[in-house]
Design a protein around this motif. Structure first.
Motif, PDB file in Angstrom:
ATOM      1  N   GLU A  75      61.750  -4.400  17.857  1.00  0.00           N
ATOM      2  CA  GLU A  75      61.871  -4.276  19.487  1.00  0.00           C
ATOM      3  C   GLU A  75      60.865  -5.342  20.571  1.00  0.00           C
ATOM      4  O   GLU A  75      61.416  -5.610  21.833  1.00  0.00           O
ATOM      5  N   ILE A  76      59.722  -4.830  20.778  1.00  0.00           N
ATOM      6  CA  ILE A  76      58.585  -5.406  21.275  1.00  0.00           C
ATOM      7  C   ILE A  76      58.461  -7.340  21.322  1.00  0.00           C
ATOM      8  O   ILE A  76      59.050  -8.090  22.253  1.00  0.00           O
ATOM      9  N   SER A  81      59.840 -12.394  23.262  1.00  0.00           N
ATOM     10  CA  SER A  81      60.986 -13.714  23.110  1.00  0.00           C
ATOM     11  C   SER A  81      61.779 -13.916  24.506  1.00  0.00           C
ATOM     12  O   SER A  81      62.367 -15.231  24.815  1.00  0.00           O
ATOM     13  N   LYS A  82      62.119 -12.738  25.224  1.00  0.00           N
ATOM     14  CA  LYS A  82      63.087 -13.372  26.024  1.00  0.00           C
ATOM     15  C   LYS A  82      62.399 -13.655  27.362  1.00  0.00           C
ATOM     16  O   LYS A  82      62.515 -14.540  28.403  1.00  0.00           O
ATOM     17  N   LYS A  83      61.295 -13.059  27.419  1.00  0.00           N
ATOM     18  CA  LYS A  83      60.253 -13.409  28.191  1.00  0.00           C
ATOM     19  C   LYS A  83      59.364 -14.715  28.454  1.00  0.00           C
ATOM     20  O   LYS A  83      59.540 -15.575  29.240  1.00  0.00           O
ATOM     21  N   ILE A  84      59.624 -15.405  26.634  1.00  0.00           N
ATOM     22  CA  ILE A  84      59.070 -16.370  27.341  1.00  0.00           C
ATOM     23  C   ILE A  84      60.044 -17.806  27.926  1.00  0.00           C
ATOM     24  O   ILE A  84      59.967 -18.153  28.006  1.00  0.00           O
ATOM     25  N   LYS A  85      61.425 -16.902  26.857  1.00  0.00           N
ATOM     26  CA  LYS A  85      62.972 -17.466  27.743  1.00  0.00           C
ATOM     27  C   LYS A  85      63.183 -18.678  29.655  1.00  0.00           C
ATOM     28  O   LYS A  85      62.747 -18.923  29.577  1.00  0.00           O
ATOM     29  N   GLN A  86      62.504 -16.610  29.713  1.00  0.00           N
ATOM     30  CA  GLN A  86      63.217 -16.943  30.867  1.00  0.00           C
ATOM     31  C   GLN A  86      61.740 -17.970  32.326  1.00  0.00           C
ATOM     32  O   GLN A  86      61.964 -18.211  32.970  1.00  0.00           O
ATOM     33  N   GLU A  87      60.449 -17.386  31.036  1.00  0.00           N
ATOM     34  CA  GLU A  87      59.700 -17.574  32.565  1.00  0.00           C
ATOM     35  C   GLU A  87      58.750 -18.487  31.789  1.00  0.00           C
ATOM     36  O   GLU A  87      57.940 -19.275  32.439  1.00  0.00           O
ATOM     37  N   LEU A  88      58.736 -18.759  30.504  1.00  0.00           N
ATOM     38  CA  LEU A  88      57.462 -19.768  30.807  1.00  0.00           C
ATOM     39  C   LEU A  88      58.161 -21.558  30.017  1.00  0.00           C
ATOM     40  O   LEU A  88      57.173 -22.054  30.097  1.00  0.00           O
ATOM     41  N   LEU A  89      59.730 -20.642  29.560  1.00  0.00           N
ATOM     42  CA  LEU A  89      60.313 -22.428  29.240  1.00  0.00           C
ATOM     43  C   LEU A  89      61.220 -22.950  29.571  1.00  0.00           C
ATOM     44  O   LEU A  89      62.113 -23.729  30.084  1.00  0.00           O
ATOM     45  N   SER A  90      60.886 -22.607  31.867  1.00  0.00           N
ATOM     46  CA  SER A  90      61.685 -23.138  32.662  1.00  0.00           C
ATOM     47  C   SER A  90      61.580 -25.058  32.648  1.00  0.00           C
ATOM     48  O   SER A  90      62.796 -25.108  33.071  1.00  0.00           O
ATOM     49  N   GLN A 117      63.093 -21.212  17.577  1.00  0.00           N
ATOM     50  CA  GLN A 117      64.692 -21.407  17.586  1.00  0.00           C
ATOM     51  C   GLN A 117      64.964 -21.992  19.608  1.00  0.00           C
ATOM     52  O   GLN A 117      66.279 -22.502  19.813  1.00  0.00           O
ATOM     53  N   CYS A 118      64.343 -22.004  20.317  1.00  0.00           N
ATOM     54  CA  CYS A 118      64.228 -21.925  21.750  1.00  0.00           C
ATOM     55  C   CYS A 118      64.270 -23.012  22.234  1.00  0.00           C
ATOM     56  O   CYS A 118      65.203 -23.752  22.669  1.00  0.00           O
ATOM     57  N   SER A 119      63.027 -23.850  22.047  1.00  0.00           N
ATOM     58  CA  SER A 119      63.582 -25.340  23.065  1.00  0.00           C
ATOM     59  C   SER A 119      62.392 -26.134  20.754  1.00  0.00           C
ATOM     60  O   SER A 119      61.486 -26.751  21.265  1.00  0.00           O
ATOM     61  N   PRO A 120      63.508 -26.310  19.937  1.00  0.00           N
ATOM     62  CA  PRO A 120      63.189 -26.762  18.916  1.00  0.00           C
ATOM     63  C   PRO A 120      62.822 -28.407  19.513  1.00  0.00           C
ATOM     64  O   PRO A 120      62.100 -28.856  17.701  1.00  0.00           O
ATOM     65  N   ARG A 121      63.337 -29.258  20.319  1.00  0.00           N
ATOM     66  CA  ARG A 121      62.551 -30.385  20.572  1.00  0.00           C
ATOM     67  C   ARG A 121      60.799 -30.712  20.800  1.00  0.00           C
ATOM     68  O   ARG A 121      60.838 -31.929  21.132  1.00  0.00           O
ATOM     69  N   SER A 248      56.207  -5.852  31.425  1.00  0.00           N
ATOM     70  CA  SER A 248      57.272  -4.711  30.297  1.00  0.00           C
ATOM     71  C   SER A 248      56.170  -4.530  30.257  1.00  0.00           C
ATOM     72  O   SER A 248      54.603  -4.495  29.995  1.00  0.00           O
ATOM     73  N   THR A 249      56.284  -3.334  28.952  1.00  0.00           N
ATOM     74  CA  THR A 249      55.447  -2.372  28.714  1.00  0.00           C
ATOM     75  C   THR A 249      54.427  -3.117  27.598  1.00  0.00           C
ATOM     76  O   THR A 249      53.272  -2.627  28.609  1.00  0.00           O
ATOM     77  N   PHE A 250      54.574  -3.745  27.739  1.00  0.00           N
ATOM     78  CA  PHE A 250      53.036  -4.212  26.250  1.00  0.00           C
ATOM     79  C   PHE A 250      52.882  -6.173  27.251  1.00  0.00           C
ATOM     80  O   PHE A 250      52.615  -6.702  26.065  1.00  0.00           O
ATOM     81  N   ILE A 251      53.734  -6.145  27.590  1.00  0.00           N
ATOM     82  CA  ILE A 251      53.464  -7.709  28.491  1.00  0.00           C
ATOM     83  C   ILE A 251      52.705  -7.429  29.724  1.00  0.00           C
ATOM     84  O   ILE A 251      53.855  -6.624  30.847  1.00  0.00           O
TER      85      ILE A 251
END
Length: 255
Positions: A75-76, A81-90, A117-121, A248-251
């Motif tokens: 779950e963590i 994964s959400k944070k990577i998509k939202q904040e790092l892969l902009s 999964q998020c940015s394969p190329r 986030s709790t552990f981020i």
């Protein structure tokens, strides 16, 4: 020789700074290991470690705490994964990621699967480090048993692993995303300009001043807006001292 002298001997012999660890926990671990091999005196244990290569490797593996698995605390990892998509892969630029104290490679390979999964190329760079040379060799092989991959979802298992007898071997596509090297968090300098640092369930074993020094260096190694991902049993209570905010709790996010 007592356990404090033993710590000094380990530093001279293996260049591992055991004085950075919490003494009570560390001494319990050492005495437990001595008991397992039928030794009750520290001097006798030193003699055993000097002459028996297999026992030396067992000691180093045991003392550097190589307990891990893929997507530990799923779950963590979902949150990460959400944070990577939202904040790092902009943008489409490659990310620079450090998996510190990576053990058998489960965590950097987990991150590699998320990125694929998020940015394969995009050619992301994942550096994975550990103090234990033997465990790094195992990480490079990328072979795992059922208990280590139990949190990997079936679609990812089918996509990224090959089953060989009772082992699960990670495919080259993911393996090639990670470069492994030996590194000591306490004694060596840190690289810079990371978007994400993953260091889980390791710093908790260190004394408070060593912890703070590591968190400070992690902060200095992150880009502004970069993330630090820690374990499910650790919290950085004084995170503001290191220029972090809680994402986030552990981020933690460098501001």
């Amino acid at each position: 020789m007592d356990l404090v002298q033993f710590e000094k001997w380990v530093f001279r012999e293996f260049n591992i700074n055991l004085s950075a660890y919490k003494s009570n926990q560390l001494h319990r671990r050492i005495l437990s290991l001595m008991s397992r091999v039928g030794v009750d005196k520290v001097d006798d244990y030193v003699t055993l470690l000097k002459k028996d290569k297999a026992q030396r490797e067992k000691f180093l593996d045991f003392i550097t705490i190589n307990v891990t698995e893929f997507f530990r605390n799923p779950e963590i990892f979902e949150e990460l994964s959400k944070k990577i998509k939202q904040e790092l892969l902009s943008s489409s630029r490659p990310l620079k990621i450090w998996s510190a104290a990576c053990s058998i490679g489960a965590e950097p390979y987990s991150i590699a699967m998320i990125l694929d999964q998020c940015s394969p190329r995009v050619n992301h760079k994942i550096i994975a480090t550990d103090i234990d040379s033997n465990i790094l060799q195992r990480a490079k092989k990328g072979e795992y048993v059922q208990t280590e991959i139990k949190n990997v979802k079936k679609n990812l298992l089918d996509k990224y692993f090959i089953k060989s007898n009772d082992k699960y071997v990670i495919k080259d596509k993911i393996k090639n995303m990670v470069s492994f090297k030996k590194h000591d968090l306490i004694l060596q300098n840190y690289d810079k300009n990371f978007d994400l640092i993953v260091c889980r369930n390791v710093v908790i074993y260190f004394k408070p001043d060593i912890k703070d020094a590591i968190y400070k260096k992690f902060s200095e190694s992150l880009k502004k807006g970069g993330l630090l991902f820690v374990g499910a049993t650790e919290s950085i209570y004084n995170y503001k001292d290191f220029g972090f905010e809680k994402s986030s709790t552990f981020i933690y996010k460098k501001i």
